[in-house]
Design an enzyme around this catalytic site. Structure first.
Site, short mmCIF file in Angstrom:
data_model
loop_
_atom_site.label_atom_id
_atom_site.label_comp_id
_atom_site.label_asym_id
_atom_site.label_seq_id
_atom_site.Cartn_x
_atom_site.Cartn_y
_atom_site.Cartn_z
N HIS A 1 38.15 -20.99 9.12
CA HIS A 1 39.12 -20.38 10.01
C HIS A 1 40.56 -20.66 9.58
CE1 HIS A 1 40.49 -18.37 13.55
NE2 HIS A 1 39.33 -18.45 14.16
N ASN B 1 27.05 -0.86 7.89
CA ASN B 1 25.83 -0.29 7.34
C ASN B 1 25.81 -0.60 5.85
OD1 ASN B 1 23.75 1.27 6.34
ND2 ASN B 1 24.25 3.05 7.58
#
Length: 370
Positions: free
Chosen positions: A54, A281
Site C-alpha cells: 500500500h 475478463n
C-alpha cells in the site's frame, strides 16, 4: 504462484473471508511490491488474488493495474496509461498548511510505543462480506436526507454504519469516530495537468467525532449531515494542496492518519471504491465476484462497499470491525446487511457443468487484496 484447491467455488464461505480466504487464497506480502496467486478449483473455476504494497499505490492505482493486465491479456490497447510523474504532487513554495491537518494526521515519532501483554484481545477484529440491495440503499438515502438536501449513497450508508457502531458501545458518554477515505485525483486537476491516471497514493481521511448518546438518539439525517460536513471540507483542492505541503513540512518523518492511531481505536474508516470486476475478463469470461480483502492490523475498523457484479444497483460490502460490532450489525441491521452466499452469486446449481462455458460469469472469481 499457482495452486489447486479440491473444492468447488460454490462451497467457499465468502461471507467469512477470515476462514475461506485468509492464508489460503491470498498470497502473503513479504519484501516485494506485488504478489499474485492463481488457484484452480475442482469445478474448473479460477481465483486470481493479488497482494500489493500500500506504500506504492492505493486501491485506485491497483484497479488501473488490474484493468491494464486484463486488457493486455486480450492484446488490447491499455485504456488508461499510468502516470508516474511525481512532480504532479510537488509542494508549493512557500507551503501553506491549515491547522486542521494537525487534527487529521500525526508524525509516527510522536506516538507512544505500542503496549502488548502478549494476550489475545477478548474482542478481536474480524472480516465479513455482505450485500446490500438497491432498494435498501435508496431507503437509507431517503432517511438520511432532510430539508431538501439529498445526501449521497456513500454518506447515507456511512451514517447508518456509524449509528450501528455507536450502538455496540455500553458507555453512552464515550466518543465514537468515523472517517471517510477521499480520493484527491479529481480535486487536483487544474486543466493543464491531470492526475486522473496518477499511479500512487492520493488519499485523505477526514473524520468526525460525536458521543455515543448523540449518534444513537439523533435521527439518521442528523448523522448524515455530520458526515457531509467533515467530508465536504476535505473534498476541496486546497485541502489536498495543503496536505502535500504538510507532508513536505514533516519530511522524511512518516505520518499516520489519526483515525488509526492508538488511543482512538474506536474509530472506523469508510470508503467506497469502485472495483472494476466487469472489466477483469482475462479470456475466460467476466468474473462472478470481486472484492478487496483488507484486514488491517490493530484495532481500527474498515468498511468498503463496492458495486455488485451480480445484481445491478446492489452493493457488496466488505466489513472489518470488532467482533462485538459485527454482532450488533447483524442483530439490528440483518435486513440490510445480508451475508454473501453462493445463491446470491448464482452458484447454487451444478458448478461443474458451467466451468467450461466461457460465457457464464462463474468461470472466474477475482479477489483483490492490499
Amino acid at each position: 504462484m499457482e495452486a489447486y484447491a479440491d473444492v468447488e467455488l460454490r462451497e467457499l464461505q465468502l461471507y467469512n473471508p477470515d476462514a475461506s480466504v485468509e492464508g489460503k487464497l491470498v498470497p502473503k506480502k513479504k519484501d516485494g511490491v506485488l504478489y499474485i496467486q492463481v488457484t484452480e478449483l475442482r469445478c474448473g473455476s479460477v481465483i486470481v488474488a493479488c497482494t500489493f504494497d500500500h506504500r506504492i499505490a492505493n486501491a485506485y492505482s491497483g484497479n488501473m493495474f488490474l484493468v491494464a493486465w486484463a486488457e493486455m491479456g486480450h492484446s488490447e490497447n491499455i485504456s488508461l496509461h499510468p502516470s508516474f510523474q511525481r512532480s504532479l504532487l510537488n509542494p508549493r513554495r512557500p507551503g501553506s498548511c491549515d491547522a486542521s491537518l494537525d487534527d487529521m494526521y500525526v508524525p509516527l515519532s510522536t506516538l507512544p510505543p505500542p503496549s502488548s501483554n502478549g494476550m489475545p484481545r477478548a474482542d478481536p477484529v474480524i472480516s465479513r462480506i455482505y450485500y446490500v440491495t438497491a432498494e435498501n440503499i435508496t431507503r437509507l438515502q431517503d432517511l438520511a436526507s432532510s430539508k431538501g438536501c439529498r445526501r449521497t449513497k456513500l454518506e447515507s450508508l456511512g451514517a447508518y454504519l456509524w449509528q450501528i457502531v455507536a450502538k455496540s458501545e455500553m458507555d453512552s458518554t464515550k466518543r465514537c469516530k468515523m472517517g471517510v477515505v477521499v480520493d484527491g485525483r479529481t480535486r487536483l486537476c487544474d486543466g493543464k495537468n491531470s492526475v486522473a491516471n496518477y499511479f500512487g497514493n492520493v488519499l485523505s481521511i477526514p473524520f468526525g467525532e460525536e458521543t455515543v448518546e448523540e449518534l444513537v438518539k439523533k435521527p439518521l439525517s442528523w448523522v448524515a449531515d455530520t458526515v457531509h460536513e467533515y467530508v465536504h471540507v476535505a473534498a476541496e483542492k486546497e485541502h489536498f494542496l495543503g496536505l502535500i505541503d504538510w507532508v513536505e513540512a514533516h519530511w522524511p518523518e512518516p505520518a499516520l492518519a489519526k483515525i488509526y492511531c492508538k488511543g482512538i481505536e474506536d474509530g472506523s474508516a469508510f470508503v467506497r471504491q469502485r472495483f472494476p470486476v466487469e472489466k477483469l475478463n482475462f479470456g475466460w469470461g467476466r468474473p462472478v465476484f470481486g472484492s478487496y480483502h483488507f484486514p488491517l492490523g490493530g484495532e481500527s475498523g474498515y468498511v468498503m462497499p463496492m458495486p455488485s457484479v451480480t445484481q445491478e444497483g446492489n452493493w457488496v460490502v466488505y466489513v472489518h470491525l470488532l467482533k462485538g460490532q459485527i454482532e450488533v450489525l447483524e442483530e439490528v441491521a440483518g435486513d440490510v446487511f445480508k451475508p454473501l452466499t453462493p445463491e446470491y452469486l448464482g452458484l447454487h446449481g451444478d458448478a461443474t457443468k458451467f466451468s467450461k462455458q466461457t460465457s457464464f460469469p462463474s468461470d472466474a472469481f477475482f479477489w483483490g487484496s492490499s
